[in-house]
Design an enzyme around this catalytic site. Structure first.
Site, PDB file in Angstrom:
ATOM      1  N   THR A 222       0.817  -1.210   0.000  1.00 36.62           N
ATOM      2  CA  THR A 222       0.000   0.000   0.000  1.00 36.62           C
ATOM      3  C   THR A 222       0.848   1.256   0.000  1.00 36.62           C
ATOM      4  O   THR A 222       1.978   1.272   0.486  1.00 36.62           O
ATOM      5  CB  THR A 222      -0.933   0.041   1.230  1.00 36.62           C
ATOM      6  OG1 THR A 222      -0.145  -0.011   2.426  1.00 36.62           O
ATOM      7  CG2 THR A 222      -1.921  -1.110   1.202  1.00 36.62           C
ATOM      8  N   GLU A 269      -4.290   4.090   3.652  1.00 34.84           N
ATOM      9  CA  GLU A 269      -3.461   3.081   2.998  1.00 34.84           C
ATOM     10  C   GLU A 269      -4.162   2.644   1.723  1.00 34.84           C
ATOM     11  O   GLU A 269      -5.273   2.105   1.768  1.00 34.84           O
ATOM     12  CB  GLU A 269      -3.245   1.886   3.927  1.00 34.84           C
ATOM     13  CG  GLU A 269      -2.547   2.250   5.235  1.00 34.84           C
ATOM     14  CD  GLU A 269      -2.410   1.071   6.189  1.00 34.84           C
ATOM     15  OE1 GLU A 269      -1.314   0.861   6.714  1.00 34.84           O
ATOM     16  OE2 GLU A 269      -3.428   0.362   6.387  1.00 34.84           O
TER      17      GLU A 269
END
Length: 327
Positions: A222, A269
């Protein structure tokens, strides 16, 4: 602010911070000014932009926005920071996109707030900026004690010989559009509803920072971002798009405290589908397209990965049916 946009002349900034102690160059005077806070730059603000552009065209001049920074509420109530929909740089870019290629920014503090409304109009808007015309919303108030009103603007415009147009409430599907309504939608996680009233998906901008690398171990690397402290977006999982080097990529994102791991400070994220590359330290935009689910704590990594697989599949399906976002 020195940000430039394609809509502004190359040698002049799109945003100009006003210094009340300095004279404004003659080349910057004489615009039709659309007045407001413009937080979010939503459909109602776009109506102000269209009105100002039409007035400017009729007068043979150019339209511009006039706004305040920081948001006045953060000055009057510093212990209750307002959830800003658009930070200054994004606001300027979005204002240019709705037909206001230049933005005059008045630094707002208690001293500015104490300027009498009459002086604000006569000395600043008409005198210093040489406004050729003024456009404001029906609920625009300004000056000491917020005594300045649309009616007062019209009276002073008449006396100065310049047109003043007051734009009535702008409704979308029967509901008056407002920054407050959009904030409430985002606080509920209803980013699709927020986008309806904005006229585009709500998006944030930030630098990708190093995280704990757990996503990479789980098969979901991420891009991590810290949003503004005043951000009240509901914690949860979203179908998103990320703009990297001007190109939008589909993805899925989590905004929250990561209850399965550390329950730490809120963080965004984003897992970008079908993308490989180093994003650390780069500036990106993340647009929120739809809500998937709330944050949850999982008993095992296997259960978490299974849910992430399901989230990704659902996000892909939603985004495949959603037109691209081209601000």
């Amino acid at each position: 602010m020195t940000t430039e946009t394609e809509a502004a002349p190359r040698d002049e900034p799109a945003a100009l911070v006003l210094d009340l102690d300095k004279q404004l160059p003659g080349s910057l005077r004489g615009a039709v000014l659309a007045l407001g806070n413009f937080d979010g730059v939503h459909r109602g603000h776009a109506e102000l932009g269209r009105t100002a552009a039409a007035m400017a065209h009729g007068l043979g001049t150019r339209p511009a926005a006039f706004t305040f920074e920081p948001h006045p509420r953060s000055v009057f109530r510093p212990d209750q920071p307002v959830f800003r929909l658009t930070p200054p740089q994004l606001k300027v870019e979005l204002l240019a996109a709705i037909g206001l290629p230049r933005t005059f920014v008045l630094p707002f503090d208690l001293e500015t707030a104490a300027i009498p409304a009459e002086r604000f109009v006569d000395e600043l808007l008409v005198g210093r900026l040489g406004a050729a015309g003024l456009v404001c919303g029906y609920d625009f108030h300004f000056g000491k004690g917020r005594t300045g009103s649309p009616e007062m603007l019209q009276a002073h415009g008449l006396a100065a010989g310049i047109p003043v147009t007051v734009v009535p409430p702008y409704s979308w599907h029967g509901e008056p559009v407002s920054s407050t309504l959009i904030r409430v939608a985002l606080e509920e996680g209803d980013v699709a509803r927020a986008a309806e009233f904005l006229g585009h998906p709500w998006f944030v901008r930030g630098l990708v920072s190093h995280g704990d690398k757990r996503g990479r171990d789980l098969g979901y690397p991420t891009a991590n971002m810290h949003l503004a402290r005043d951000c009240k977006l509901r914690h949860g999982i979203y179908a998103v798009r990320m703009r990297i080097d001007g190109i939008w990529h589909d993805g899925v994102a989590s905004f929250g405290r990561r209850p399965t791991f550390d329950d730490g400070a809120p963080r965004l994220e984003t897992f970008v589908f079908d993308f490989s590359g180093d994003l650390y330290g780069r500036q990106v935009d993340v647009a929120f397209v739809d809500w998937l689910r709330g944050e949850a704590k999982f008993d095992s990594l296997e259960a978490l990965i299974a849910q992430m697989d399901a989230d990704s599949a659902r996000a892909r399906d939603i985004l495949a049916k959603t037109p691209p976002f081209l601000p």
